[in-house]
Scaffold this active site. Structure first.
Site, PDB file in Angstrom:
ATOM      1  N   ASP A 228     -26.754   4.783  37.585  1.00  0.00           N
ATOM      2  CA  ASP A 228     -27.880   4.259  36.825  1.00  0.00           C
ATOM      3  C   ASP A 228     -29.150   5.111  36.868  1.00  0.00           C
ATOM      4  O   ASP A 228     -30.076   4.842  36.121  1.00  0.00           O
ATOM      5  CB  ASP A 228     -28.202   2.836  37.259  1.00  0.00           C
TER       6      ASP A 228
ATOM      7  N   PRO B  21     -24.718   8.126  46.218  1.00  0.00           N
ATOM      8  CA  PRO B  21     -25.470   7.795  45.006  1.00  0.00           C
ATOM      9  C   PRO B  21     -26.958   7.574  45.263  1.00  0.00           C
ATOM     10  O   PRO B  21     -27.715   7.366  44.316  1.00  0.00           O
ATOM     11  CB  PRO B  21     -24.802   6.501  44.537  1.00  0.00           C
TER      12      PRO B  21
END
Lengths: 658, 658
Positions: free
Chosen positions: B54, B362
């Protein structure tokens, strides 16, 4: 009126006649509210349109932004940065005498821009679809209108009866009159979707049949020759000049240096030309046409004017520069008529909007804007009356607020057109200079007005301000306008940047005012690190939570009628979200509390200074669903706030037990 | 390899395996060029996806902008304005110890933002559709790959043979493993269109059949467990830690004040938590999980981890604040592995991109960005080789340019993850402070790197600059870097505002550099009111018009290979468009000549100063189709420019007669 009882009959809340900008904006606004039944009809087929406006002023783009599609405009429209003035020198040769900014700097977030009306209608239709609003029903024309006067004050009555005829393809598609290039009655570009074309074919299948629609409200958005206007017996006031103007939309081939700048060219002997650069490298030219052939009766037959005629006139004006085109997108010829209709409504049940109530020259780029804003003014009022959130009395403000705007526009257009068409005689240098100076000054003076951001609505149940009319004793002023010197009652609230307390994101305040039907209670909380002030804010929050507060008196069945936005004066890092009690901020709400502070990335909004609000004591501002300012008061003025709201809001039946 | 000759066989230019961000970006880039045949396949069905990145850094958004869909990101993404650091006080209670800007100010037009990968893939697919590129073919998996080494240097050969198997629905949709909330293998939100769902059903109908595709180039965008990577015998270097991390996407209910700010929370005894606010009021939490049950073999079974486990760990860290959720959108648990593949290509015919060549944690929000940029680096090179505009030698720059980026990322991630996971012991205050200070300093130091705008490609046929490697004698430097001190060879050109000479519109220079395959010749013309300088500009224009100039040597069959952009130093009002001869500006072109001057409405870009270019003498900059800078020289350095171009461009067969 007698109509055969065998015709199919249906009931809806609102019928909109005409699917141009005013009709589509009405449809969009009404579609934003849940539970209203609306039909929108148009006599044309989906693929044929009349009219081709293109100017978008700052205020119109603010409204598009409030509906969530302004980014589509910004992506493709040609912004208007500069205006250049060209005039003849002593030898009669044109030269650039001056340049100026096209619009007023820093008054709107959006500068004037030019974009084909077809795009605008496409964007409006897409926004309506997102809100699950009704599609336009094409090829349908009303042929009988009846209003039952005995029912007009009823709450849920359907006083309006409309008989509709479904047209054949021949009836709904006007024929071209002999030119190969699309003219005034046709659009150059097909903006309709394949779904709309399918629908148009289905519509044609009903050709010749009739139906009856009974409705509560009828909106006549049916253009300059409005059938609805004639049915309600309203006339247009004003006059039509004898001047004929030609319009050419071309991809130009020229050595004229300002062809991509908006400019006026006053030639010595050949009249005037206005250049308007457009999207996709097109340019629109407005040219006054002279020496036109007249019919036996002395009238000019506009259908005989060709693009070549218009180009020749432009070439004369622009000489010694050359002008040709390799593509002509559209052309038309028109006569200037400056007219406003005497009334905008009948019984506050039938309304006319847009070109149906005002016509003027297109050169100020105002027509589509004023039409859109008519609809933006009216739509939410009808919706809130239909939802029983507001009394019918607010509907009278539509004509009271919008007719003066049209009158002001017509006055400006009359002056601007006349100065633009003014003849320059080489042997009359004195007059010449005076005319051009007045032309330039008029342009400068009108920038704010043209941008649409100085529109000011008069005192009414929706705008609480000191009346300018000496004999008006009806308005009792409840506002303290000194508390927010940069915010004006009856004007749209200006937008400055503030930071979200929760995530430090910079917001234009206007982005927190989407057009969703909510009223806004904008609380300038002042200094939350001043303990006395904090007590005032807490007391106001307590009031809002109390059973008889406006929040609890005027509830809503869908979204809250009041959206509460708090802006404190900072500093952000010395204040926590937990300092703001409900209902200023509820658990898991992170977009209600803002601060006037510096951003990491965006320019500082300096909001308290720009809004003219004291950074310690703050104030409260009530804003209408269309972003216009209704009321300003102190945190303690809850009684005045209540009095104001009583004039324009209505308790829901379900909330009357409170 | 023997394959049954009866299998259906087809030939295309490029096959892309995997339709995640890297595969879709490859498809978008290739679709931008006309006449290439491309297929993109994915083993999943259209409605099931793995992975849920994202983070969108500034540079990625610049690239989205160059493809024309960044406005869709800006409309919905959550921008990251601020980062807050939380740590334990002397009593072990967490408090906000400091705040800082999340990103570097003024280095990119776009700040870091967070948006679900599903939106990004939707935007990429829509942009591909606009360019009439191929749809993804789902439910297809390669099961044999053969490269004919004898053909790899051929111009129009198809050295790659790929056997494809169509999967059944069971094979392409991985089963959930026992949770009711979507987990790591599933997407929470369905971003597929109804057309894609129809197509998925059609695909399933072919289940079990096989086909052969012969292609010139093969792009392995097939993720961390890349089948293509294994087929070409490439290994991953690096290691996997034993730490297990949990990720929760929730709509939180909490009194923690910074839940809408990106922040790190180092607790005294319960580990660390990272908060990442997202679009639609969701929040992502990264939590290191401890005390997990191990299998008999000592390994942790991640499939046994539940959202409740992750929430409990988060609650311990965030105490004394409370944390619950009313909606959990997605969760997963992962182990950190920092690995880079040893090679990125085989024969410069088969390439691997994205997760297929680098895996890491991430938490820096880099994964999707680096994958997208891998594809953005490679796509135009393959397209120009396929179009015979460039020699195959430019393809070697893909690995040379992108592998160091992955290595740098892995180094950063290793440090950042370790500091983030670092244990704080209440009885060891010294170490504690040191760790947190290093954590904060690492964050500050990495801002530019994280934004993706400091990526610097090494010298090659595509980047002319002094080599930093002592033993590299192969690069002959042709550039004069002192002429533009704000522009760096091998880096993307920064963007500042300039005005269009024709209409005074303010442009970010980058908006004039769309990703359309064109090289840019950016001519800083300097002062056009200095007559000697004007002569230099005219002489450069004469060179460009000469038969042997780079414009005429390297022609293109579709759009011009070189897009010429001129920026003079002003003032705008003393210079006319007619001062710029062809090919700097052709008749009826109004978007090629710009000026470094003040705008009526937008901030002044101060471009000459920011680019470090002399405002009298200017310079010339050659920019690659991906906005990276290739060459800088004087207006007279046409021989050096030609020498540079000979290394990376190829005459078209049709233009060889010149």
């Amino acid at each position: 009126m007698d109509h055969p009882t065998q015709l199919p009959t249906s009931e809806v809340d609102v019928v909109i006649v005409g699917a141009g900008p005013a009709g589509l904006m009405s449809n969009l606004w009404l579609s934003t509210f849940k539970g209203l039944s609306v039909r929108i009809i148009d006599k044309r087929t989906a693929t044929v349109y009349a009219g081709q406006a293109d100017g978008l002023v700052g205020r119109t783009q603010e409204v598009f932004n409030s509906f969530g599609f302004e980014e589509r405009v910004l992506k493709i429209a040609q912004p208007m940065a500069e205006f250049s003035f060209w005039e003849p020198d002593r030898n009669g040769q044109i030269f650039r005498s001056s340049r100026t900014a096209d619009g007023p700097p820093n008054m709107s977030r959006f500068q004037g821009a030019v974009l084909h009306q077809g795009y605008i209608e496409r964007f409006l239709k897409d926004a309506i679809k997102e809100r699950e609003g009704p599609d336009v029903e094409y090829g349908m024309q009303p042929d009988l209108l009846q209003v039952d006067e005995s029912m007009v004050e009823g709450d849920d009555s359907h006083p309006i009866t409309l008989r509709i005829r479904h047209l054949s393809e021949q009836e709904s598609a006007p024929s071209q009159f002999g030119h190969t290039i699309a003219n005034g009655l046709f659009r150059s570009t097909n903006f309709s979707t394949s779904e709309e074309e399918d629908q148009a074919i289905n519509t044609i299948a009903k050709a010749g049949t009739q139906e009856i629609i009974k409705c509560k409200y009828l909106l006549g958005c049916d253009g300059a020759h409005s059938w609805i206007r004639r049915q309600i017996g309203v006339n247009m006031e004003g006059d039509q000049t004898d001047f004929i103007w030609g319009v050419l939309d071309i991809h130009p081939l020229t050595d004229f240096p300002d062809i991509r700048s908006r400019c006026s060219i006053h030639s010595a002997r050949s009249g005037s030309l206005m250049v308007v650069p457009r999207e996709n490298e097109l340019v629109r030219l407005y040219i006054q046409l002279e020496d036109l052939e007249r019919n036996m009766d002395g009238r000019i037959d506009r259908s005989k004017i060709t693009p070549e005629d218009i180009l020749r006139a432009a070439q004369k004006i622009i000489t010694p520069y050359t002008l040709q085109y390799d593509y002509c997108d559209w052309f038309t010829a028109y006569q200037i008529g400056q007219r406003v209709s005497t009334r905008y409504t009948k019984f506050d049940r039938v309304f006319i909007l847009g070109d149906a109530c005002h016509t003027h020259s297109p050169k100020a780029g105002q027509g589509m804007n004023v039409s859109l804003m008519d609809a933006y003014n009216l739509g939410w009022k009808i919706a809130q009356v239909l939802q029983h959130k507001a009394p019918r009395s607010i509907l009278a403000t539509y004509e009271a607020e919008r007719r003066p705007v049209a009158q002001e526009l017509i006055e400006f257009d009359r002056k601007w057109s006349s100065l633009f068409s003014g003849k320059l005689e080489p042997n009359d240098n004195q007059a010449e200079d005076g005319l051009l100076e007045e032309f330039k000054q008029t342009f400068e003076d009108a920038k704010l007005f043209v941008a649409g951001i100085t529109v000011t609505y008069a005192p009414s149940v929706l705008v609480d301000k000191t009346s300018h009319q000496k004999n008006d004793h009806s308005t009792k002023v409840l506002s303290k306008t000194d508390l927010a010197k940069g915010i004006h009652l009856g004007m749209r609230i200006p937008s400055y940047r503030v930071l979200n307390q929760a995530d430090a994101r910079s917001w234009h305040l206007q982005d927190r005012l989407p057009s969703n039907g909510q009223w806004r209670l904008l609380i300038f909380a002042g200094s939350m690190i001043d303990l006395a002030q904090r007590e005032r804010v807490l007391a106001f929050a307590d009031y809002l939570l109390s059973p008889l507060s406006i929040l609890n008196t005027y509830a809503s069945e869908d979204i809250p009628l009041f959206d509460i936005i708090t802006v404190h004066s900072g500093p952000r890092t010395e204040v926590e979200l937990s300092h703001f009690p409900p209902p200023l901020r509820k658990m898991s709400e992170y977009n209600n509390v803002f601060v006037d502070d510096h951003s990491y990335l965006e320019p500082f909004g300096d909001a308290y200074k720009n809004y003219g609000v004291d950074s310690i004591r703050g104030c409260v501002v009530l804003i209408r669903p269309d972003q216009y300012v209704s009321w300003i008061g102190d945190l303690e003025d809850t009684d005045k706030l209540e009095t104001f709201c009583r004039g324009c809001l209505r308790r829901l039946p379900s909330s009357s037990s409170l």
